[in-house]
Design a protein around this motif. Structure first.
Motif, mmCIF file in Angstrom:
data_model
loop_
_atom_site.group_PDB
_atom_site.id
_atom_site.type_symbol
_atom_site.label_atom_id
_atom_site.label_comp_id
_atom_site.label_asym_id
_atom_site.label_seq_id
_atom_site.Cartn_x
_atom_site.Cartn_y
_atom_site.Cartn_z
ATOM 1 N N GLY A 1 -1.552 -3.138 6.703
ATOM 2 C CA GLY A 1 -0.542 -2.400 5.955
ATOM 3 C C GLY A 1 0.681 -3.251 5.658
ATOM 4 O O GLY A 1 1.263 -3.173 4.567
ATOM 5 N N LEU A 2 1.070 -4.073 6.626
ATOM 6 C CA LEU A 2 2.218 -4.954 6.418
ATOM 7 C C LEU A 2 1.921 -5.972 5.327
ATOM 8 O O LEU A 2 2.780 -6.264 4.486
ATOM 9 N N GLN A 3 0.704 -6.532 5.319
ATOM 10 C CA GLN A 3 0.331 -7.483 4.275
ATOM 11 C C GLN A 3 0.421 -6.822 2.894
ATOM 12 O O GLN A 3 0.923 -7.428 1.938
ATOM 13 N N VAL A 4 -0.081 -5.588 2.785
ATOM 14 C CA VAL A 4 -0.030 -4.873 1.509
ATOM 15 C C VAL A 4 1.418 -4.666 1.072
ATOM 16 O O VAL A 4 1.778 -4.887 -0.096
ATOM 17 N N ALA A 5 2.274 -4.251 2.010
ATOM 18 C CA ALA A 5 3.685 -4.026 1.672
ATOM 19 C C ALA A 5 4.368 -5.317 1.248
ATOM 20 O O ALA A 5 5.202 -5.324 0.336
ATOM 21 N N LEU A 6 4.009 -6.428 1.887
ATOM 22 C CA LEU A 6 4.627 -7.707 1.532
ATOM 23 C C LEU A 6 4.174 -8.176 0.149
ATOM 24 O O LEU A 6 4.954 -8.785 -0.588
ATOM 25 N N VAL A 7 2.921 -7.912 -0.205
ATOM 26 C CA VAL A 7 2.477 -8.220 -1.567
ATOM 27 C C VAL A 7 3.278 -7.389 -2.563
ATOM 28 O O VAL A 7 3.750 -7.898 -3.591
ATOM 29 N N GLY A 8 3.469 -6.118 -2.245
ATOM 30 C CA GLY A 8 4.260 -5.259 -3.111
ATOM 31 C C GLY A 8 5.714 -5.683 -3.218
ATOM 32 O O GLY A 8 6.375 -5.423 -4.238
ATOM 33 N N PHE B 1 3.619 0.614 -1.262
ATOM 34 C CA PHE B 1 4.061 1.284 -0.044
ATOM 35 C C PHE B 1 3.108 2.412 0.320
ATOM 36 O O PHE B 1 2.780 2.619 1.494
ATOM 37 N N ALA B 2 2.637 3.135 -0.686
ATOM 38 C CA ALA B 2 1.670 4.205 -0.429
ATOM 39 C C ALA B 2 0.381 3.635 0.151
ATOM 40 O O ALA B 2 -0.213 4.216 1.075
ATOM 41 N N ALA B 3 -0.070 2.489 -0.376
ATOM 42 C CA ALA B 3 -1.277 1.851 0.165
ATOM 43 C C ALA B 3 -1.064 1.407 1.601
ATOM 44 O O ALA B 3 -1.972 1.509 2.443
ATOM 45 N N ALA B 4 0.145 0.916 1.908
ATOM 46 C CA ALA B 4 0.447 0.529 3.287
ATOM 47 C C ALA B 4 0.420 1.752 4.202
ATOM 48 O O ALA B 4 -0.119 1.696 5.317
ATOM 49 N N LEU B 5 0.996 2.862 3.742
ATOM 50 C CA LEU B 5 0.947 4.101 4.529
ATOM 51 C C LEU B 5 -0.491 4.534 4.786
ATOM 52 O O LEU B 5 -0.831 4.989 5.885
ATOM 53 N N ALA B 6 -1.343 4.385 3.773
ATOM 54 C CA ALA B 6 -2.748 4.748 3.944
ATOM 55 C C ALA B 6 -3.398 3.890 5.028
ATOM 56 O O ALA B 6 -4.172 4.398 5.856
ATOM 57 N N ALA B 7 -3.088 2.585 5.047
ATOM 58 C CA ALA B 7 -3.653 1.700 6.070
ATOM 59 C C ALA B 7 -3.159 2.094 7.452
ATOM 60 O O ALA B 7 -3.939 2.156 8.415
ATOM 61 N N TRP B 8 -1.860 2.384 7.565
ATOM 62 C CA TRP B 8 -1.309 2.758 8.870
ATOM 63 C C TRP B 8 -1.868 4.103 9.336
ATOM 64 O O TRP B 8 -2.198 4.268 10.515
ATOM 65 N N GLY B 9 -1.968 5.050 8.417
ATOM 66 C CA GLY B 9 -2.527 6.341 8.790
ATOM 67 C C GLY B 9 -3.983 6.239 9.213
ATOM 68 O O GLY B 9 -4.398 6.846 10.216
ATOM 69 N N ALA B 10 -4.768 5.460 8.467
ATOM 70 C CA ALA B 10 -6.183 5.283 8.815
ATOM 71 C C ALA B 10 -6.318 4.622 10.176
ATOM 72 O O ALA B 10 -7.181 5.006 10.992
#
Length: 495
Positions: A369-376, A329-338
């Motif tokens: 970011g959504l892809q990262v969250a779905l993997v998580g 989730f943190a990685a997804a937030l990083a993608a959305w913020g970037a």
């Protein structure tokens, strides 16, 4: 049957796997993006088409649900195709033949949607047209429906299957049309109710990152919508379509988050056009909350996530699952913020290229970011999928479960178990939507007393059930050997 046919064809061609099971839904999601982009370009220019495609591809709900094996993505794509065919047929400069061909595409797509999920495929386009005419007093589209050719095409594509199934399974028509349509809408008998505002948070989440763009442009998308020489306004029709989907399912007695999916392609067409009208510097201010918000949440993550995970954890969903999901989730937030920061910087250039790349940055960062969250989200596999507990049971058993011995599901039904097991599972004290099938094939279901008798007489058998059911059966003296357990289920053997 349509999605089941597509799934069977995919399995035959590419083998049985998780990705092939989900492939029809994923392809449907992608094709909807293509259809929206093509239609937006024909209606309002190349930029509007590109922005519409980016808006739909980057919408959380459209892209997210394309990863799930449900009927909704295929339904939404076919309804999108029907909408696009209809809109393209309303253009004033078309020849009669071209107009008819686009409408025949719309009728055929509606037939496919009917074979996917029933009468809602007619209700949404039909109600949208009625409401559009009532509000705008534009009756012109009714003269361009080409119903004399379209209705026979629709019936030729849909009626044979319904007739054949009713003949082979008497009572299907009542179950499907009455119980699964009217009773589902008018009552809460399916235990899927919700408050009138149930879909509000799902809409807010689903339209991200375009929520503020939608809110900012909504009044103009109606008041200043373009009107063609023949009196038709495609933008207003899309607004009516989306509004009807939202309101209709909001008043329904049965609610699931995926029900409102067909509104997002229509909104993407509107968003694509409105993005061409918004100044880049206005978009910079609109994108700023996403950039600031995602970055702020990311900064707070190390302090806020552990106590949040502790508060969300329960007996059925342990804290460890939320803890495992946290870094993703943190990685997804990083993608959305970037993406938000990049979009603000690009929009502030105030150039056509900067604007285009800014829209792309918002879309692609949300998608990544959504892809990262779905993997998580695989962290939930232990309690959501039968694969882990089945693998544990086979290890405890010392070998794969012998296909000669049945695997029952007792007082509950896990949809993933037959997939990973590779065969059907007889049901015990469970009916729900399998009820009509069990009436026709009663040997595939058991009442508890009959099942206990069959279980006791079997040389070997297996069953999946909740811990509460296992404890109750143990108190009744039913012989069971536990092979595996997770927070929600127990897998047992007869011996």
């Amino acid at each position: 049957p349509l999605q089941y046919w597509l799934g069977a064809a995919t399995f035959d061609a590419l083998g049985v796997d998780e990705w092939t099971a989900r492939l029809p839904a994923a392809v449907a999601g992608l094709l909807a993006v293509v259809a929206v982009g093509f239609t937006g370009a024909r209606l309002a220019g190349a930029d509007a088409g590109a922005f519409a495609a980016l808006a739909l591809a980057g919408s959380v709900w459209h892209s997210g649900l394309a990863h799930l094996l449900t009927l909704d993505s295929v339904l939404s794509f076919l309804l999108t195709l029907a909408l696009c065919g209809f809109l393209l047929a309303q253009r004033p400069a078309l020849s009669r033949a071209a107009q008819r061909n686009w409408m025949l595409l719309a009728w055929a797509a509606a037939a496919g949607a009917t074979l996917t999920k029933g009468l809602v495929a007619l209700l949404i386009p039909g109600a949208a047209l009625v409401l559009y005419t009532a509000v705008t007093r534009d009756a012109g589209p009714w003269r361009r429906l080409h119903a004399l050719a379209g209705v026979p095409l629709y019936l030729a594509l849909t009626a044979p299957w319904f007739v054949a199934v009713e003949r082979a399974n008497p009572g299907f028509a009542r179950f499907f049309f009455v119980r699964e349509h009217f009773e589902r809408f008018l009552t809460e008998s399916h235990n899927r109710g919700g408050e009138w505002w149930y879909f509000v948070p799902w809409f807010v989440l689903g339209i991200m990152p375009w929520l503020l763009v939608w809110a900012w442009t909504l009044p103009r998308s109606w008041r200043a919508a373009p009107v063609a020489a023949n009196g038709f306004s495609w933008e207003r029709f899309c607004v009516v379509w989306a509004a009807f989907v939202f309101v209709f399912f909001s008043v329904s007695g049965s609610k699931l988050p995926s029900y409102i999916l067909p509104m997002f392609p229509a909104l993407a067409l509107v968003l694509g056009f409105e993005l061409t009208r918004l100044p880049a510097r206005t978009l910079a201010w609109i994108a700023l909350p996403l950039a600031v918000g995602a970055t702020a949440f990311l900064a707070l993550y190390p302090f806020a996530w552990p106590p949040l995970a502790a508060s969300l954890g329960s007996e059925n969903t342990p804290v460890a699952i939320y803890a495992a999901f946290g870094p993703w989730f943190a990685a997804a937030l990083a993608a959305w913020g970037a993406g938000g920061i990049a979009a603000v910087a690009l929009f502030r250039r105030d150039t056509p290229a900067g604007k285009a790349w800014g829209v792309a940055a918002l879309s692609l960062s949300m998608l990544i970011g959504l892809q990262v969250a779905l993997v998580g989200h695989d962290a939930w596999a232990r309690v959501r999928s039968a694969q882990p507990i089945l693998a544990d049971a086979e290890r405890a058993n010392g070998q794969a479960l012998d296909p000669a011995h049945p695997v029952y599901q007792v007082a509950s039904y896990d949809q993933t178990l037959p997939f990973y097991l590779g065969r059907p599972t007889p049901l015990v004290e469970y009916r729900d939507e399998m009820g009509p099938g069990l009436l026709l094939e009663p040997h595939k279901g058991y009442h508890e007393a009959a099942w206990i008798e069959a279980w006791n007489a079997a040389p070997q058998a297996y069953a999946l059930m909740t811990p509460g059911t296992a404890a109750e059966l143990a108190r009744k003296g039913v012989p069971m050997r536990e092979l595996a357990r997770d927070p929600r289920r127990v897998f047992v053997a007869r011996r």
